[in-house]
Design a protein around this motif. Structure first.
Motif, PDB file in Angstrom:
ATOM      1  N   VAL A 148       0.821  -1.210   0.000  1.00 41.70           N
ATOM      2  CA  VAL A 148       0.000   0.000   0.000  1.00 41.70           C
ATOM      3  C   VAL A 148       0.859   1.266   0.000  1.00 41.70           C
ATOM      4  N   GLY A 149       2.164   1.095  -0.188  1.00 44.37           N
ATOM      5  CA  GLY A 149       3.059   2.253  -0.289  1.00 44.37           C
ATOM      6  C   GLY A 149       3.209   3.041   0.993  1.00 44.37           C
ATOM      7  N   MET A 150       3.203   2.349   2.137  1.00 48.31           N
ATOM      8  CA  MET A 150       3.289   3.069   3.413  1.00 48.31           C
ATOM      9  C   MET A 150       4.485   2.615   4.259  1.00 48.31           C
ATOM     10  N   GLU A 151       5.540   2.059   3.611  1.00 44.81           N
ATOM     11  CA  GLU A 151       6.671   1.512   4.380  1.00 44.81           C
ATOM     12  C   GLU A 151       7.297   2.548   5.300  1.00 44.81           C
ATOM     13  N   GLU A 152       7.431   3.794   4.781  1.00 45.66           N
ATOM     14  CA  GLU A 152       8.187   4.761   5.580  1.00 45.66           C
ATOM     15  C   GLU A 152       7.409   5.300   6.774  1.00 45.66           C
ATOM     16  N   GLY A 164      -6.488   9.456   4.300  1.00 44.96           N
ATOM     17  CA  GLY A 164      -6.210   8.533   3.201  1.00 44.96           C
ATOM     18  C   GLY A 164      -5.104   7.553   3.554  1.00 44.96           C
ATOM     19  N   GLN A 165      -4.087   8.061   4.259  1.00 45.09           N
ATOM     20  CA  GLN A 165      -2.991   7.179   4.673  1.00 45.09           C
ATOM     21  C   GLN A 165      -3.481   6.147   5.679  1.00 45.09           C
ATOM     22  N   ARG A 166      -4.364   6.601   6.595  1.00 45.94           N
ATOM     23  CA  ARG A 166      -4.892   5.663   7.577  1.00 45.94           C
ATOM     24  C   ARG A 166      -5.703   4.564   6.888  1.00 45.94           C
ATOM     25  N   ARG A 167      -6.474   4.937   5.871  1.00 41.80           N
ATOM     26  CA  ARG A 167      -7.252   3.935   5.152  1.00 41.80           C
ATOM     27  C   ARG A 167      -6.321   2.916   4.508  1.00 41.80           C
ATOM     28  N   ARG A 168      -5.200   3.413   3.928  1.00 43.94           N
ATOM     29  CA  ARG A 168      -4.265   2.491   3.288  1.00 43.94           C
ATOM     30  C   ARG A 168      -3.602   1.564   4.307  1.00 43.94           C
ATOM     31  N   VAL A 169      -3.271   2.130   5.486  1.00 47.77           N
ATOM     32  CA  VAL A 169      -2.694   1.278   6.531  1.00 47.77           C
ATOM     33  C   VAL A 169      -3.724   0.240   6.974  1.00 47.77           C
ATOM     34  N   VAL A 183     -12.463  -7.856   2.261  1.00 47.80           N
ATOM     35  CA  VAL A 183     -13.809  -7.297   2.342  1.00 47.80           C
ATOM     36  C   VAL A 183     -13.672  -5.852   2.807  1.00 47.80           C
ATOM     37  N   LEU A 184     -14.089  -4.921   1.960  1.00 44.04           N
ATOM     38  CA  LEU A 184     -13.919  -3.504   2.280  1.00 44.04           C
ATOM     39  C   LEU A 184     -15.272  -2.874   2.528  1.00 44.04           C
ATOM     40  N   ASP A 185     -15.428  -2.197   3.680  1.00 42.53           N
ATOM     41  CA  ASP A 185     -16.677  -1.518   3.998  1.00 42.53           C
ATOM     42  C   ASP A 185     -16.511  -0.049   3.635  1.00 42.53           C
ATOM     43  N   GLU A 186     -17.211   0.400   2.610  1.00 40.50           N
ATOM     44  CA  GLU A 186     -17.156   1.791   2.151  1.00 40.50           C
ATOM     45  C   GLU A 186     -15.719   2.294   2.014  1.00 40.50           C
ATOM     46  N   PRO A 187     -14.925   1.681   1.143  1.00 42.59           N
ATOM     47  CA  PRO A 187     -13.500   2.062   1.098  1.00 42.59           C
ATOM     48  C   PRO A 187     -13.259   3.488   0.657  1.00 42.59           C
ATOM     49  N   SER A 188     -14.198   4.091  -0.101  1.00 46.59           N
ATOM     50  CA  SER A 188     -13.919   5.435  -0.613  1.00 46.59           C
ATOM     51  C   SER A 188     -14.501   6.534   0.260  1.00 46.59           C
ATOM     52  N   SER A 189     -15.169   6.168   1.377  1.00 46.52           N
ATOM     53  CA  SER A 189     -15.823   7.217   2.159  1.00 46.52           C
ATOM     54  C   SER A 189     -14.793   8.140   2.790  1.00 46.52           C
ATOM     55  N   ASN A 190     -15.099   9.430   2.793  1.00 42.62           N
ATOM     56  CA  ASN A 190     -14.248  10.478   3.375  1.00 42.62           C
ATOM     57  C   ASN A 190     -12.897  10.661   2.704  1.00 42.62           C
ATOM     58  N   LEU A 191     -12.694  10.066   1.535  1.00 41.47           N
ATOM     59  CA  LEU A 191     -11.399  10.236   0.870  1.00 41.47           C
ATOM     60  C   LEU A 191     -11.477  11.395  -0.120  1.00 41.47           C
ATOM     61  N   ASP A 192     -10.393  12.162  -0.208  1.00 42.04           N
ATOM     62  CA  ASP A 192     -10.364  13.183  -1.253  1.00 42.04           C
ATOM     63  C   ASP A 192     -10.063  12.485  -2.586  1.00 42.04           C
ATOM     64  N   ALA A 194      -7.754  12.458  -4.779  1.00 44.21           N
ATOM     65  CA  ALA A 194      -6.430  11.863  -5.000  1.00 44.21           C
ATOM     66  C   ALA A 194      -6.264  10.584  -4.189  1.00 44.21           C
ATOM     67  N   SER A 195      -6.680  10.628  -2.908  1.00 45.79           N
ATOM     68  CA  SER A 195      -6.557   9.428  -2.069  1.00 45.79           C
ATOM     69  C   SER A 195      -7.423   8.305  -2.613  1.00 45.79           C
ATOM     70  N   ARG A 196      -8.568   8.692  -3.154  1.00 47.92           N
ATOM     71  CA  ARG A 196      -9.518   7.745  -3.718  1.00 47.92           C
ATOM     72  C   ARG A 196      -8.890   7.011  -4.904  1.00 47.92           C
ATOM     73  N   ARG A 197      -8.214   7.793  -5.766  1.00 51.55           N
ATOM     74  CA  ARG A 197      -7.570   7.182  -6.926  1.00 51.55           C
ATOM     75  C   ARG A 197      -6.392   6.309  -6.484  1.00 51.55           C
ATOM     76  N   GLU A 198      -5.614   6.803  -5.494  1.00 53.91           N
ATOM     77  CA  GLU A 198      -4.476   6.007  -5.006  1.00 53.91           C
ATOM     78  C   GLU A 198      -4.962   4.660  -4.467  1.00 53.91           C
ATOM     79  N   LEU A 199      -6.072   4.710  -3.706  1.00 58.17           N
ATOM     80  CA  LEU A 199      -6.589   3.459  -3.148  1.00 58.17           C
ATOM     81  C   LEU A 199      -7.059   2.534  -4.267  1.00 58.17           C
ATOM     82  N   ALA A 200      -7.686   3.118  -5.289  1.00 58.62           N
ATOM     83  CA  ALA A 200      -8.149   2.299  -6.417  1.00 58.62           C
ATOM     84  C   ALA A 200      -6.960   1.617  -7.102  1.00 58.62           C
TER      85      ALA A 200
END
Lengths: 272, 254
Positions: A148-152, A164-169, A183-192, A194-200
């Motif tokens: 999810v690109g959150m190693e650092e 958005g980072q918390r959602r990815r973590v 199983v994702l519950d409303e994965p795009s909720s509250n995302l801006d 850019a974060s929405r596209r990154e998660l996609a």
């Protein structure tokens, strides 16, 4: 009304794994809460390995109740849930632990999902419960965070991250368990956006079966070739996402609405 | 939210004191405080020696005196009680500053004040050189009951989340023209507190579901395998051992 279709996933060649059982098989699932409110009235749903399926439905349709059945948190109603050939059976504690490893549930609010003081410890929580220790555990945590690109951010406390980072973590915390199905519950909720596209992008890059509960119909269209509509405790429709979204009578009947100006016929699908 | 209120005590650094494993430091502070408490109050010089020992550790940790002293102000409300003692205690009285004070009360006040201040100073020094998270891990290594460590970890994790929720509720009140002017507004504040409690309670339930979903069975997996070396234990023991020497001298010179 669109009939059930057996959506063949373009990414998995059936010749590779001839006898792979479906990632998820729900048969005749019915459930009433202890207060008498019945949420599910016989749900049948099969998700093949490698598929990405959107679970659509209005508020109160029973989506959360269904999700909590998938990993055996709610049990006791009629019907059965089988995850990659293993049946959810509350009496069998060992099998239940394995079910919870296989079914990775990402809850809607990442603050509920991320309860440990640092990102690293949180991602380690699941695999550590499964018995991993030491270098193996560290490698697993690194692998999941890299996906999810959150190693650092491993040593940061979750509340210092953006939403958005918390959602990815939160996604990483379940990927660390190498689940059979995400199983994702409303994965795009509250995302801006850019974060929405990154998660996609992240979800598309994963080699895992996905069941995505959402009200975000464009997001379902973008990510999931197939959708099912859960309404009043039953599966009301099951088919290619675009066909469902274009079926105006169906959409109206189940309180599903496309955002203003969005025409599912006009977009080019990334997975088409 | 940035850095939350929970971390104001800690001051980042790389001194030898910072680097010691948390559990050795906790054990050292506990032993130090017990030694201080065991010292006879009449051995006034001993308390000066303890203060010097702490000052030496503070210098080694390179935490500025100002940082420590401002955080030690937390003691003030407790000191108020000590100040009262010379006025209310029984026994022979002495005249000072035109007031009649109880001799045993003065000794009592000195006892509370000196020992309390040293204890607070040692704790502030520990908190300034050890991250809260590390302190919890340290307590876990010192065999503190896991349930208590878990409760404290959750407080640490969700303190900011709940403070944030409280802040949003306050903004929502203000935005609708509410100002707390007196007793008549207490009802609204009480209801806000109640709503906050229910929200926190429901969040607790959701967190528990999330934990169950990832295989939680009632105990936290022990992933922490840090052990302190003999050298680290020895360095940490320097403070309480020096204090013990002072304490024994105190009894001996009495």
């Amino acid at each position: 009304m669109v009939d059930t279709v057996t959506a063949a996933d373009p990414r998995t060649d059936p010749r590779d794994e001839p006898a792979a059982p479906p990632s998820l098989e729900v048969r005749g699932l019915a459930y009433a809460y202890p207060d008498g409110h019945q949420a599910l009235f016989g749900v049948d749903l099969t998700v093949a390995r490698g598929e990405r399926v959107a679970l659509l439905g209005p508020n109160g349709a029973g989506k959360t109740t269904l999700v909590l059945h998938l990993n055996g948190i709610l049990t006791g109603g009629a019907g059965s849930v089988t995850v990659a050939g293993l049946r959810v059976d509350p009496a069998d504690r060992g099998a239940l632990a394995e079910i919870r490893r296989r079914v990775g549930v990402v809850f809607q609010d990442p603050d509920d999902q991320l309860f440990m003081p640092t990102v690293r410890e949180d991602v380690a929580f699941g695999p550590a419960n499964a018995g991993l220790r030491g270098a193996e555990l560290a490698a697993r945590v690194h692998e999941a965070l890299a996906l999810v690109g959150m190693e650092e951010y491993a040593d940061r406390p979750p509340h210092h991250l953006s939403f958005g980072q918390r959602r990815r973590v939160a996604v990483a915390t379940v990927l660390a368990m190498r689940p059979e199905i995400l199983v994702l519950d409303e994965p795009s909720s509250n995302l801006d956006p850019a974060s929405r596209r990154e998660l996609a992008d992240i979800l598309r890059s994963l080699d895992v079966t996905v069941l995505m509960v959402t009200h975000d119909l464009p997001y379902a269209l973008e990510l999931c070739p197939r959708s099912v509509v859960l309404s009043e405790g039953v599966i009301a429709a099951d088919g290619p996402t675009r066909d469902l979204l274009c079926d105006e009578a169906l959409m109206r009947a189940h309180r599903l609405e496309l955002p203003f100006g969005f025409d599912p016929r006009s977009v080019t699908l990334p997975h088409a | 939210m940035g850095s939350g209120h929970a971390h104001r005590l800690y001051r980042h650094g790389h001194s030898p004191v910072h680097r010691l494993p948390a559990h050795t430091k906790i054990a050292a502070v506990l032993a130090f405080v017990l030694t201080v408490v065991a010292t006879p109050r009449e051995a006034v010089w001993a308390f000066g020696a303890y203060a010097l020992l702490l000052a030496a550790v503070a210098a080694l940790s390179r935490v500025p005196a100002r940082h420590l002293l401002t955080r030690m102000l937390i003691e003030v409300p407790f000191v108020a009680f000590a100040v009262l003692m010379p006025f209310v205690a029984e026994g022979p009285r002495v005249e000072a500053l035109g007031m009649s004070l109880s001799e045993s009360g003065l000794w009592g006040a000195w006892n509370v004040l000196a020992k309390g201040t040293l204890g607070v100073a040692a704790s502030v020094l520990l908190a300034s050189t050890t991250e809260l998270r590390e302190i919890l891990l340290g307590l876990q290594r010192l065999r503190m009951p896991p349930l208590l460590v878990q409760i404290a970890s959750f407080m640490l994790r969700y303190g900011d989340v709940i403070t944030d929720e409280m802040r949003r509720m306050r903004l929502a009140r203000l935005s609708r023209g509410f100002t707390a002017r007196g007793v008549r507004q207490w009802g609204v504040l009480a209801k806000t507190a109640g709503a906050l409690f229910i929200r926190a309670y429901e969040r607790g339930e959701r967190v528990h579901l999330a934990m169950l979903s990832r295989g939680y069975t009632g105990t936290m997996p022990a992933t922490d395998e840090t052990a302190a070396t003999r050298a680290q234990w020895t360095s940490a023991a320097a403070l309480p051992l020096a204090a013990l020497a002072v304490c024994l001298m105190g009894w001996w010179t009495l």
